[in-house]
Design an enzyme around this catalytic site. Structure first.
Site, mmCIF file in Angstrom:
data_model
loop_
_atom_site.group_PDB
_atom_site.id
_atom_site.type_symbol
_atom_site.label_atom_id
_atom_site.label_comp_id
_atom_site.label_asym_id
_atom_site.label_seq_id
_atom_site.Cartn_x
_atom_site.Cartn_y
_atom_site.Cartn_z
ATOM 1 N N ASN A 92 -25.105 -11.369 -18.259
ATOM 2 C CA ASN A 92 -24.306 -11.913 -17.147
ATOM 3 C C ASN A 92 -24.881 -11.606 -15.756
ATOM 4 O O ASN A 92 -24.460 -12.197 -14.765
ATOM 5 C CB ASN A 92 -22.848 -11.434 -17.225
ATOM 6 C CG ASN A 92 -22.040 -12.133 -18.295
ATOM 7 O OD1 ASN A 92 -21.051 -11.602 -18.793
ATOM 8 N ND2 ASN A 92 -22.431 -13.355 -18.670
ATOM 9 N N ASP A 126 -13.648 -16.380 -23.040
ATOM 10 C CA ASP A 126 -14.557 -17.414 -22.518
ATOM 11 C C ASP A 126 -13.770 -18.578 -21.928
ATOM 12 O O ASP A 126 -12.634 -18.840 -22.332
ATOM 13 C CB ASP A 126 -15.450 -17.902 -23.677
ATOM 14 C CG ASP A 126 -16.683 -18.643 -23.173
ATOM 15 O OD1 ASP A 126 -16.971 -18.588 -21.956
ATOM 16 O OD2 ASP A 126 -17.353 -19.290 -23.999
HETATM 17 C C1 FPP Z 1 -16.419 -15.979 -19.502
HETATM 18 O O1 FPP Z 1 -16.087 -17.151 -18.814
HETATM 19 C C2 FPP Z 1 -15.804 -14.805 -18.890
HETATM 20 C C3 FPP Z 1 -16.494 -13.789 -18.292
HETATM 21 C C4 FPP Z 1 -17.959 -13.758 -18.219
HETATM 22 C C5 FPP Z 1 -15.818 -12.652 -17.662
HETATM 23 C C6 FPP Z 1 -14.480 -12.251 -18.181
HETATM 24 C C7 FPP Z 1 -13.858 -11.407 -17.177
HETATM 25 C C8 FPP Z 1 -12.549 -11.393 -16.827
HETATM 26 C C9 FPP Z 1 -11.494 -12.139 -17.495
HETATM 27 C C10 FPP Z 1 -12.095 -10.560 -15.670
HETATM 28 C C11 FPP Z 1 -12.421 -9.091 -15.692
HETATM 29 C C12 FPP Z 1 -12.079 -8.389 -16.934
HETATM 30 C C13 FPP Z 1 -11.274 -7.325 -17.124
HETATM 31 C C14 FPP Z 1 -11.229 -6.709 -18.472
HETATM 32 C C15 FPP Z 1 -10.399 -6.738 -16.098
HETATM 33 P P1 FPP Z 1 -17.235 -18.054 -18.227
HETATM 34 O O2 FPP Z 1 -17.366 -17.759 -16.777
HETATM 35 O O3 FPP Z 1 -18.502 -17.890 -19.006
HETATM 36 O O4 FPP Z 1 -16.611 -19.481 -18.452
HETATM 37 P P2 FPP Z 1 -17.383 -20.857 -18.732
HETATM 38 O O5 FPP Z 1 -18.066 -20.722 -20.052
HETATM 39 O O6 FPP Z 1 -16.270 -21.855 -18.738
HETATM 40 O O7 FPP Z 1 -18.331 -21.057 -17.589
#
Ligand code: FPP
Length: 261
Positions: free
Chosen positions: A85, A37
Site C-alpha cells: 500500500n 476492500d
Molecule cells: C481497501 O480499499 C482498504 C484499505 C487499503 C484500507 C482499509 C482501511 C480502513 C478501513 C481505515 C483504517 C483502518 C482501521 C483498522 C482503523 P481500497 O482503497 O483498495 O478500495 P478500492 O479497491 O475500491 O480502490
C-alpha cells in the site's frame, strides 16, 4: 455470549435478529480475518475523493470490532495496510495513518469496555514514530484484557511474515530437524493464536492478497459484493451463518464446522 445477550442489542424483528437466531454459538469461528476492500470504489460511486471511502470505512471497523467481541469471537484480524500500500499517493497513505491514530484514540474506551485486547501485526518498525507511539498506547492499555484479541494488520505482507519467521528460526538455535509446522507457527506474528476459520473479503474480489498466507491454509472464504464502508453487523452475521453451513474436511472426510483438529 448467549443468544439472549445478542438479542438484547439487536432491534426486534430486524434482519440481525433473524440471523442471530440461526447461529450456533458453540461453533463460532475461533479466528475471523477480514480483507476490508472497496473503500475507493465506494467513494468513486459518490464522486468523492478516495480518502472519504477510508473515512467511511472507519464506521464499519467500529461496528465489526464491537459486534465480533459481543458475539464471543476469540480473535479478529483486520487488514488495514499492506506492505504494497506504500505505492499509493502520499496523501492517501498519510490520511490512512491519521485515521488509524484517530480511531485508536477515540475507540480506546470501547476496546476497554468490551474487554478487547488490541495488537498490531506487521512491520511496525517502518511506521512513523507518531503512529507507532499511538499503537503502543493501544497495545499497552489493553494488554490486561482477556476477551477478544483484535489484531490490526499494518504494513503487513504474508510472504514478508514467512520470511521473517524463517530468519527468527535460523537465529533461534533450533536444529532444522526439529522444525515442524507447530514450531514454525510460533515464529509468526500470530503465535499462540488459532488460525483463521473464516476469511471475509468485501467488494467481490476473489483474491487473498498476500494476507495471512500460512494461517489461512484451511480457512473458509466468504466473499461479498458489499463494499467495506457499507459492511454492517448483519453482513457479519450472514458470513457466520454461511460458515456454519460449510462442510469442513481438512483434506479428509466430512466433519462439522470447527471440529477440533
Ligand atoms: C481497501 O480499499 C482498504 C484499505 C487499503 C484500507 C482499509 C482501511 C480502513 C478501513 C481505515 C483504517 C483502518 C482501521 C483498522 C482503523 P481500497 O482503497 O483498495 O478500495 P478500492 O479497491 O475500491 O480502490
Amino acid at each position: 455470549m448467549a443468544l439472549e445477550d445478542i438479542l438484547n442489542v439487536v432491534p426486534a424483528g430486524s434482519v440481525e435478529e433473524s440471523l442471530a437466531k440461526q447461529i450456533d454459538y458453540s461453533r463460532l469461528p475461533r479466528h475471523m480475518a477480514v480483507i476490508m476492500d472497496g473503500n475507493g470504489r465506494w467513494a468513486k460511486e459518490r464522486h468523492l475523493p478516495r480518502v472519504e471511502g477510508h473515512r467511511a470505512g472507519i464506521e464499519s471497523v467500529r461496528e465489526i470490532v464491537e459486534g465480533s467481541a459481543r458475539l464471543g469471537i476469540p480473535v479478529l484480524t483486520l487488514f488495514a495496510f499492506s506492505v504494497e500500500n506504500w505505492k499509493r499517493p502520499v496523501s492517501e497513505v498519510s490520511t490512512l495513518m491519521m485515521l488509524l491514530k484517530r480511531y485508536l484514540r477515540l475507540e480506546l474506551n470501547t476496546l476497554l469496555r468490551n474487554n478487547i485486547r488490541f495488537r498490531v501485526i506487521g512491520r511496525v518498525e517502518d511506521l512513523a514514530p507518531d503512529v507507532r507511539a499511538e499503537l503502543v498506547v493501544g497495545e499497552e492499555k489493553t494488554a490486561g484484557n482477556t476477551g477478544m484479541i483484535f489484531n490490526i494488520a499494518l504494513n503487513y505482507g504474508g510472504r514478508a511474515e514467512i520470511v521473517e519467521a524463517v530468519r527468527r528460526l535460523m537465529t533461534s538455535g533450533i536444529h532444522p530437524a526439529d522444525v515442524d509446522e507447530e514450531r514454525f507457527s510460533e515464529h509468526l506474528y500470530t503465535a499462540g493464536q488459532p488460525d483463521p476459520d473464516l476469511l471475509i473479503r468485501t467488494s467481490g474480489e476473489m483474491r487473498v492478497s498476500n494476507f495471512l498466507l500460512w494461517q489461512i491454509a484451511y480457512a473458509e472464504i466468504w466473499v461479498t459484493d458489499t463494499l467495506w464502508p457499507d459492511f454492517r453487523k448483519h453482513h457479519l452475521l450472514e458470513a457466520i451463518v454461511a460458515y456454519q453451513k460449510r462442510d469442513r474436511r481438512y483434506g479428509g472426510i466430512t466433519q462439522p464446522a470447527v471440529a477440533g483438529r
